[in-house]
Design a protein around this motif. Structure first.
Motif, PDB file in Angstrom:
ATOM      1  N   HIS A 134       0.823  -1.211   0.000  1.00 45.03           N
ATOM      2  CA  HIS A 134       0.000   0.000   0.000  1.00 45.03           C
ATOM      3  C   HIS A 134       0.858   1.262   0.000  1.00 45.03           C
ATOM      4  N   ARG A 135       2.089   1.192   0.584  1.00 42.74           N
ATOM      5  CA  ARG A 135       2.999   2.339   0.540  1.00 42.74           C
ATOM      6  C   ARG A 135       3.499   2.567  -0.893  1.00 42.74           C
ATOM      7  N   LYS A 136       3.752   1.478  -1.600  1.00 41.86           N
ATOM      8  CA  LYS A 136       4.181   1.596  -3.000  1.00 41.86           C
ATOM      9  C   LYS A 136       3.098   2.271  -3.838  1.00 41.86           C
ATOM     10  N   ILE A 137       1.850   1.894  -3.557  1.00 46.18           N
ATOM     11  CA  ILE A 137       0.735   2.492  -4.288  1.00 46.18           C
ATOM     12  C   ILE A 137       0.647   3.991  -3.991  1.00 46.18           C
ATOM     13  N   GLN A 138       0.821   4.351  -2.687  1.00 51.88           N
ATOM     14  CA  GLN A 138       0.740   5.760  -2.306  1.00 51.88           C
ATOM     15  C   GLN A 138       1.855   6.581  -2.964  1.00 51.88           C
ATOM     16  N   VAL A 139       3.042   6.029  -2.974  1.00 59.05           N
ATOM     17  CA  VAL A 139       4.171   6.736  -3.593  1.00 59.05           C
ATOM     18  C   VAL A 139       3.978   6.821  -5.095  1.00 59.05           C
ATOM     19  N   ALA A 140       3.513   5.712  -5.685  1.00 58.46           N
ATOM     20  CA  ALA A 140       3.345   5.679  -7.138  1.00 58.46           C
ATOM     21  C   ALA A 140       2.311   6.683  -7.609  1.00 58.46           C
ATOM     22  N   ALA A 141       1.380   7.068  -6.725  1.00 62.95           N
ATOM     23  CA  ALA A 141       0.341   8.017  -7.116  1.00 62.95           C
ATOM     24  C   ALA A 141       0.900   9.406  -7.345  1.00 62.95           C
ATOM     25  N   ILE A 142       1.948   9.774  -6.655  1.00 63.20           N
ATOM     26  CA  ILE A 142       2.483  11.141  -6.760  1.00 63.20           C
ATOM     27  C   ILE A 142       3.822  11.195  -7.487  1.00 63.20           C
ATOM     28  N   PHE A 143       4.541  10.057  -7.518  1.00 63.61           N
ATOM     29  CA  PHE A 143       5.892  10.057  -8.099  1.00 63.61           C
ATOM     30  C   PHE A 143       5.902  10.527  -9.562  1.00 63.61           C
ATOM     31  N   PRO A 144       5.020  10.009 -10.435  1.00 62.43           N
ATOM     32  CA  PRO A 144       5.069  10.450 -11.834  1.00 62.43           C
ATOM     33  C   PRO A 144       4.789  11.936 -12.006  1.00 62.43           C
ATOM     34  N   ILE A 145       3.903  12.475 -11.162  1.00 64.24           N
ATOM     35  CA  ILE A 145       3.561  13.895 -11.273  1.00 64.24           C
ATOM     36  C   ILE A 145       4.790  14.751 -10.973  1.00 64.24           C
ATOM     37  N   ILE A 146       5.443  14.431  -9.835  1.00 63.83           N
ATOM     38  CA  ILE A 146       6.634  15.202  -9.434  1.00 63.83           C
ATOM     39  C   ILE A 146       7.768  14.993 -10.426  1.00 63.83           C
ATOM     40  N   GLU A 147       7.919  13.743 -10.887  1.00 61.37           N
ATOM     41  CA  GLU A 147       8.990  13.456 -11.829  1.00 61.37           C
ATOM     42  C   GLU A 147       8.787  14.231 -13.127  1.00 61.37           C
ATOM     43  N   GLY A 148       7.515  14.278 -13.601  1.00 61.52           N
ATOM     44  CA  GLY A 148       7.232  15.020 -14.827  1.00 61.52           C
ATOM     45  C   GLY A 148       7.547  16.490 -14.685  1.00 61.52           C
ATOM     46  N   HIS A 149       7.131  17.063 -13.553  1.00 66.86           N
ATOM     47  CA  HIS A 149       7.426  18.482 -13.319  1.00 66.86           C
ATOM     48  C   HIS A 149       8.923  18.707 -13.136  1.00 66.86           C
ATOM     49  N   LYS A 150       9.565  17.732 -12.544  1.00 68.11           N
ATOM     50  CA  LYS A 150      11.030  17.846 -12.363  1.00 68.11           C
ATOM     51  C   LYS A 150      11.728  17.895 -13.713  1.00 68.11           C
ATOM     52  N   LEU A 151      11.285  17.023 -14.639  1.00 71.12           N
ATOM     53  CA  LEU A 151      11.877  17.027 -15.981  1.00 71.12           C
ATOM     54  C   LEU A 151      11.606  18.344 -16.688  1.00 71.12           C
ATOM     55  N   ASN A 152      10.366  18.850 -16.518  1.00 70.64           N
ATOM     56  CA  ASN A 152      10.036  20.143 -17.127  1.00 70.64           C
ATOM     57  C   ASN A 152      10.889  21.258 -16.530  1.00 70.64           C
ATOM     58  N   THR A 153      11.073  21.171 -15.200  1.00 70.54           N
ATOM     59  CA  THR A 153      11.888  22.185 -14.517  1.00 70.54           C
ATOM     60  C   THR A 153      13.331  22.133 -14.986  1.00 70.54           C
ATOM     61  N   VAL A 154      13.860  20.912 -15.099  1.00 68.91           N
ATOM     62  CA  VAL A 154      15.243  20.748 -15.552  1.00 68.91           C
ATOM     63  C   VAL A 154      15.399  21.282 -16.971  1.00 68.91           C
ATOM     64  N   GLU A 155      14.398  20.973 -17.843  1.00 65.32           N
ATOM     65  CA  GLU A 155      14.458  21.457 -19.221  1.00 65.32           C
ATOM     66  C   GLU A 155      14.379  22.980 -19.256  1.00 65.32           C
ATOM     67  N   HIS A 156      13.470  23.520 -18.408  1.00 72.19           N
ATOM     68  CA  HIS A 156      13.341  24.979 -18.340  1.00 72.19           C
ATOM     69  C   HIS A 156      14.644  25.619 -17.862  1.00 72.19           C
ATOM     70  N   GLN A 157      15.238  25.006 -16.823  1.00 71.19           N
ATOM     71  CA  GLN A 157      16.498  25.545 -16.307  1.00 71.19           C
ATOM     72  C   GLN A 157      17.626  25.393 -17.329  1.00 71.19           C
ATOM     73  N   ARG A 158      17.559  24.288 -18.106  1.00 75.77           N
ATOM     74  CA  ARG A 158      18.581  24.104 -19.147  1.00 75.77           C
ATOM     75  C   ARG A 158      18.499  25.221 -20.181  1.00 75.77           C
ATOM     76  N   LYS A 159      17.253  25.512 -20.622  1.00 73.33           N
ATOM     77  CA  LYS A 159      17.067  26.602 -21.578  1.00 73.33           C
ATOM     78  C   LYS A 159      17.468  27.937 -20.966  1.00 73.33           C
ATOM     79  N   LEU A 160      17.094  28.085 -19.686  1.00 73.57           N
ATOM     80  CA  LEU A 160      17.434  29.329 -19.010  1.00 73.57           C
ATOM     81  C   LEU A 160      18.946  29.492 -18.895  1.00 73.57           C
ATOM     82  N   LEU A 161      19.634  28.386 -18.592  1.00 75.48           N
ATOM     83  CA  LEU A 161      21.094  28.429 -18.473  1.00 75.48           C
ATOM     84  C   LEU A 161      21.749  28.740 -19.815  1.00 75.48           C
ATOM     85  N   ILE A 162      21.140  28.177 -20.889  1.00 73.81           N
ATOM     86  CA  ILE A 162      21.670  28.485 -22.227  1.00 73.81           C
ATOM     87  C   ILE A 162      21.534  29.978 -22.507  1.00 73.81           C
ATOM     88  N   THR A 163      20.334  30.509 -22.154  1.00 72.32           N
ATOM     89  CA  THR A 163      20.122  31.953 -22.326  1.00 72.32           C
ATOM     90  C   THR A 163      21.125  32.743 -21.509  1.00 72.32           C
TER      91      THR A 163
END
Length: 537
Positions: free
Chosen positions: A298-327
Motif C-alpha cells: 500500500h505504501r508503493k501504491i501511495q508513492v506511485a500516485a504522486i511520483f510520476p507527477i513530481i517526476e514530470g514536473h522535475k523534468l520540465n523544470t530541468v528542461e526549463h532551467q537548461r534553456k534558461l542556463l543556455i540563455t
C-alpha cells in the motif's frame, strides 16, 4: 544596465524558495538523507550481532532474541519482520505460554497492518486472547486495533464504511487509554489520535506538545509525534509549520532507519506544491526507495500516485532551467566580450593616463626640487644680506672709532712735536694697549655675531656630551673655540685667514679645530656642515 537588472531578477525568481525560513532545516535534512546509508549500516550491524547470538542460543532464550530481531525489522524490512514474527509465534506455541502466544499474534498483526494487509491483520488480531496480556501489552493491542481501523478509513476513503471504522477506532483508543498510565508519553499520543479523528485539532496539538517536550524521546517516537503534528498543521492551513514538522519527522525516520513511513512522501508533496520541484523529486525518490526496501504494497501504491507527477514536473523544470542556463550563457558570453573589450580599452587609456601622470609627477618633482633649491638659495641670500648689513654697520662703527682714536693720537703727537716734548711722544706711543684693543674688537664681533645667531652656543654644545660642552666664564660671550667656528659659520673657511683674524698661528687653529671635532658626537667630516646649518635669527 537593463540587461543586468533582468538577469538579477531572473536569478531572484529562480531561487526565491532559498530565502524562506525553512531552507536551513531543509539543508539539514538533505545532509541526514545523504548519510542514510550509514544509519542503515548501523542497524545491519545490530541485526548481525543478534543473529550471531541466535546461533548459540538455548531454547529458553530464542523467544527474546526473535523478539529483538522482530523489533529491528518491523519498520525496516517487511519480509524479515514477518519471518521473525512467525518464528516468535512458533516459539510462543512451543513454550505453551498463553501470554506469549497472544503477544506474538499482536506483533504479527502489526506487520500485516504495516504492509497494508488489513483483513489478514484483523483475522489474526481477533484471535488474540487479550485477557492474558499485561496492561502495557493490552495498550499495544488496543492501539494496534485502533490504527487498523483508522488506516482502513484513510486507505479506502469509502463514505459508507468511514463512520463505522472511525467509531471502532475510537472505541479501541478508549480501551487503550483505560490501561495506559496517565501523563505518560503513550497516553498523550493515544489521546492525540482520538482528538485528531474528532478534528479537535487544538486538543490534539496540546497532547502532542506534551509528547514532543518529553525528555529522552526516541527517534521513532519523535517521528510519529512530529508527523502527526505536521498533519494537524496542514489541516489548519499552517503549511510552513507543517513542512517544519515533517522535516523533523523525516530526519528522525532516517536516523532510526524507518522505511515504513509517510513523512518524507508528504513532505515531498508539500514542497512540490510550494514550487521546490527538484528537492521534492529527491525526497519522493527516497520515499519510493523506502517503500520498495520495506516491501509494503500500500505504501508503493501511495508513492506511485504522486511520483510520476513530481517526476514530470522535475523534468520540465530541468528542461526549463537548461534553456534558461543556455540563455544565461549566451547573455554572459556577450557581456563577457563587452567586458573584455571595455577592459582592453580602459587598460590602454589607463596606460596613457599613467604615463601622463608619470610625466606630471616627474615635472612636479623637478619643480618641487627646483622650488626647494630656490627657497634654500633665497634663505641663504637673505641670511647673507642680513650678515652683510650687520657687519657693514659694525665695520663702519669700528672704523669710525679707530679714526677718532687715530685723529686724537695724531693731534697729541703734533702738539708734542710743536712743543718739542719728544719724551712725551714716547709716553703717548707706549700708552697704546694693543691687547685691550684686540679684546674690544673681539667683544664687538661677539656681540654682532650673537645678535645674528642667538642660539649658536646652545646649538654648538648640543653636538657634545654633557662633560665635553663649553662653559663660558662670567661676562664672556664667546671663547676662542667658539670664535673659530663662529668665523666658519660666517663663511670664512680658510684656516690662514682665521689665524690672522684671531692672531694665532695656523697650527694653533688646526689644533683647536681637531680637538673640538674629536670630542663631538658628530662625525668629523660632517661637523662643519652641521655648523653651517645653524640658523640665523
Amino acid at each position: 544596465m537593463r540587461l543586468v537588472c533582468i538577469l538579477v531578477f531572473l536569478f531572484a525568481v529562480s531561487f526565491v524558495f532559498a530565502d524562506t525560513e525553512i531552507e536551513k532545516p531543509l539543508r539539514t535534512l538533505d545532509g541526514v538523507v545523504a548519510n542514510r546509508q550509514e544509519y542503515v549500516n548501523k542497524k545491519n550491524e545490530r541485526i548481525a550481532l543478534l543473529k550471531s547470538e541466535l546461533k548459540d542460543a538455548v531454547p529458553a532464550n530464542r523467544y527474546t532474541i526473535y523478539f529483538k530481531l522482530y523489533e529491528e525489522y518491523k519498520t525496516f524490512i517487511y519480509d524479515s519482520a514477518f519471518t521473525y514474527a512467525r518464528k516468535l509465534q512458533d516459539e510462543a506455541y512451543r513454550s505453551h505460554d498463553a501470554s506469549k502466544i497472544a503477544f506474538a499474534k499482536v506483533k504479527l498483526g502489526f506487520i500485516l497492518v504495516s504492509s497494508g494487509m488489513f483483513n489478514e491483520a484483523l483475522d489474526s488480531l481477533h484471535t488474540v486472547n487479550r485477557f492474558v496480556l499485561a496492561d502495557s501489552q493490552r495498550v499495544e493491542f488496543y492501539a494496534l486495533m485502533a490504527r487498523t481501523y483508522y488506516d482502513l478509513v484513510d486507505f479506502n476513503r469509502d463514505r459508507y464504511f468511514t463512520e463505522l471504522y472511525t467509531r471502532l477506532g475510537n472505541h479501541y483508543i478508549d480501551s487503550a487509554l483505560q490501561f495506559c498510565k496517565e501523563n505518560s508519553g503513550a497516553f498523550y499520543s493515544l489521546q492525540a489520535q482520538k482528538h485528531l479523528r474528532k478534528q479537535a485539532y487544538t486538543e490534539a496539538t496540546t497532547d502532542l506538545e506534551k509528547v514532543l517536550n518529553r525528555p529522552g524521546l526516541t527517534d521513532a517516537e519523535l517521528a510519529i509525534a512530529a508527523s502527526t503534528q505536521g498533519y494537524i498543521y496542514l489541516q489548519t492551513g499552517k503549511t510552513d509549520d507543517a513542512i517544519l514538522m515533517l522535516i523533523t519527522a523525516s530526519a528522525a525516520d532516517v536516523r532510526s532507519s524507518t522505511k515504513e513511513t509517510l513523512a518524507i512522501l508528504n513532505l515531498a508533496e508539500l514542497l512540490y506544491k510550494k514550487g521546490d520541484v527538484l528537492r521534492a523529486y529527491e525526497y519522493v525518490k527516497v520515499a519510493m526507495d523506502d517503500a520498495n526496501f520495506y516491501g509494503a504494497r500500500h505504501r508503493k501504491i501511495q508513492v506511485a500516485a504522486i511520483f510520476p507527477i513530481i517526476e514530470g514536473h522535475k523534468l520540465n523544470t530541468v528542461e526549463h532551467q537548461r534553456k534558461l542556463l543556455i540563455t544565461y550563457a549566451v547573455v554572459i558570453t556577450i557581456l563577457s566580450l563587452i567586458t573584455i573589450t571595455s577592459a582592453v580599452i580602459i587598460y590602454k587609456q589607463f596606460r596613457k593616463l599613467k604615463q601622463a601622470e608619470e610625466h606630471i609627477t616627474n615635472a612636479n618633482a623637478n619643480l618641487q626640487e627646483a622650488n626647494a633649491l630656490l627657497k634654500e638659495v633665497n634663505n641663504r641670500l637673505m641670511e647673507a644680506n642680513k650678515i652683510k648689513e650687520e657687519y657693514i654697520g659694525y665695520y663702519f662703527n669700528i672704523n669710525s672709532e679707530y679714526l677718532v682714536k687715530i685723529q686724537a693720537f695724531k693731534q697729541a703727537i703734533d702738539t708734542k712735536l710743536m712743543t718739542k716734548k719728544y719724551d712725551d711722544i714716547r709716553y703717548v706711543v707706549n700708552n697704546i694697549n694693543l691687547k685691550k684693543e684686540r679684546e674690544e674688537l673681539y667683544l664687538s664681533f661677539d656681540k654682532v655675531f650673537l645678535k645674528l645667531f642667538p642660539d649658536f652656543v646652545t646649538t654648538f654644545n648640543s653636538f657634545f656630551k654633557e662633560e665635553d660642552r663649553i662653559v663660558l666664564k662670567e661676562g664672556q660671550l664667546l671663547n676662542t673655540e667658539l670664535r673659530i667656528f663662529a668665523l666658519i659659520r660666517m663663511g670664512i673657511h680658510d684656516t690662514e685667514k682665521i689665524a690672522k683674524i684671531l692672531d694665532y698661528s695656523i697650527n694653533t687653529i688646526y689644533n683647536y679645530k681637531a680637538r673640538i671635532k674629536s670630542k663631538s658626537s658628530v662625525a668629523n667630516e660632517d661637523f662643519e656642515q652641521k655648523i653651517m646649518e645653524i640658523k640665523a635669527l
